[in-house]
Motif scaffolding. Sequence first.
Motif, short mmCIF file in Angstrom:
data_model
loop_
_atom_site.label_atom_id
_atom_site.label_comp_id
_atom_site.label_asym_id
_atom_site.label_seq_id
_atom_site.Cartn_x
_atom_site.Cartn_y
_atom_site.Cartn_z
N ASN A 174 0.85 -1.19 0.00
CA ASN A 174 0.00 0.00 0.00
C ASN A 174 0.89 1.24 0.00
OD1 ASN A 174 -2.24 -1.68 -0.01
ND2 ASN A 174 -2.43 -1.70 2.21
N THR A 180 -3.36 -8.07 5.96
CA THR A 180 -3.24 -7.01 4.96
C THR A 180 -2.12 -7.32 3.98
OG1 THR A 180 -4.06 -5.36 6.53
CG2 THR A 180 -2.85 -4.54 4.63
N SER A 191 -2.91 -8.06 -0.04
CA SER A 191 -2.61 -6.87 -0.84
C SER A 191 -1.58 -7.19 -1.91
CB SER A 191 -2.07 -5.75 0.06
OG SER A 191 -3.01 -5.38 1.04
#
Length: 291
Positions: free
Chosen positions: A136, A166, A170
Motif C-alpha cells: 500500500n 493485509t 494486498s
Amino acid sequence: MTEIIDTIQNSINELIGSAVKILPALISALIIIALTRYGAEFTQRVAKKVSEKTVKSRSLQLLFLKSTYILTWISGVVIASIIAFPGLRLGDIIATLGLGSVAIGFAFQDIFKNFLAGILILLEEPFVIEDQIQVNDYEGTVENINIRTTEIKTYQGERVLIPNSTVFTSAIKIRTAFPYRRTDFMVGVDYNTSLPQAKAILEQILVTIDGVVHEPIPEIDLVAFNDSSIDLVVRYWTHSRQADVRRIQTRVVTAIKQAFDNQDIVIPYPIRTVYHFDQEKFNDYLPPAGQ
C-alpha cells in the motif's frame, strides 16, 4: 436457628476440606506453568540451533521457532490442567475446546486471521527478512514477521507494523526480488539540439558512472515533442537496494547536467508567449462598426 448454623458450618468445613484436597494439585499446576515458561525458552533455543543447521530459509526458521514455542506452552497448559483437576480427561479438554472454539473464533477472529496469514507468508515466502517491499503506502526493509504483524523499517528510519492479513491479501511490490532493477527518468533538450549528439552524450555518461551495470545495457529513448523541449528517457540498471538506486541516480543527474553545460546543450524552461492588445479596440462583446 441452631440447625441453620450447623448447616453453614458443615458447608464451610466441606469447602475448606475440598480446598485442602485440591491445594497440592493447584500448587503443582502453578509450578508446571512456571516451568513451562523456562521450558518454552529452552526448546526455542534448541530449535534455533537445529533450524540454523538444517534449514536455510530464514522465514522457515522463524516458523519453526514460533511453532515450537507455541506447542510447548500448549503442552504445559494441558498437563497443568490435568494435574489440577484429576477427573479431567484429555477427551473432556478437546470437547471443551470444541464448544468454546466458536465463541473464541468470533472474539479473536482478527488475531487468528493474522496468525494464519503469517504462517502462510512464512511457508510461501513471497519475500524474506531484509527484502525491501512496498505494501500500500508503506515501503521499507522487512525486519521481522511476527505472529500478528510484519515489521518493516522505512527508508526514513521509522518502524511500521502491518497486519499479516493485509500483507497477504494486498498487492506487494518486492523491490529486491532480483539482483538489479531499472531506473527511468526524463531529460528535456531544446529544439536546436542535435538529437544524435544528445543521445551519444547520454550513452557515454552512463557507461562511465560507477554503479551503473553494463548488462543489461543502458538505453536512451526519444519519447515526445513538448511545448518547449524534446524529451528523452534515460534507462539504466543498478543494484536493487534503495540506497544504491538513490545514490547512483544523483551521480547520473549531476553528470548529465555537467556534460550538457560543457556542450552548450540547453535544458529548457517551460516557455509561454503572452500577447497584449487594446481591449477597447478589440472587444469580443461589442458589435462591429456600422451595425
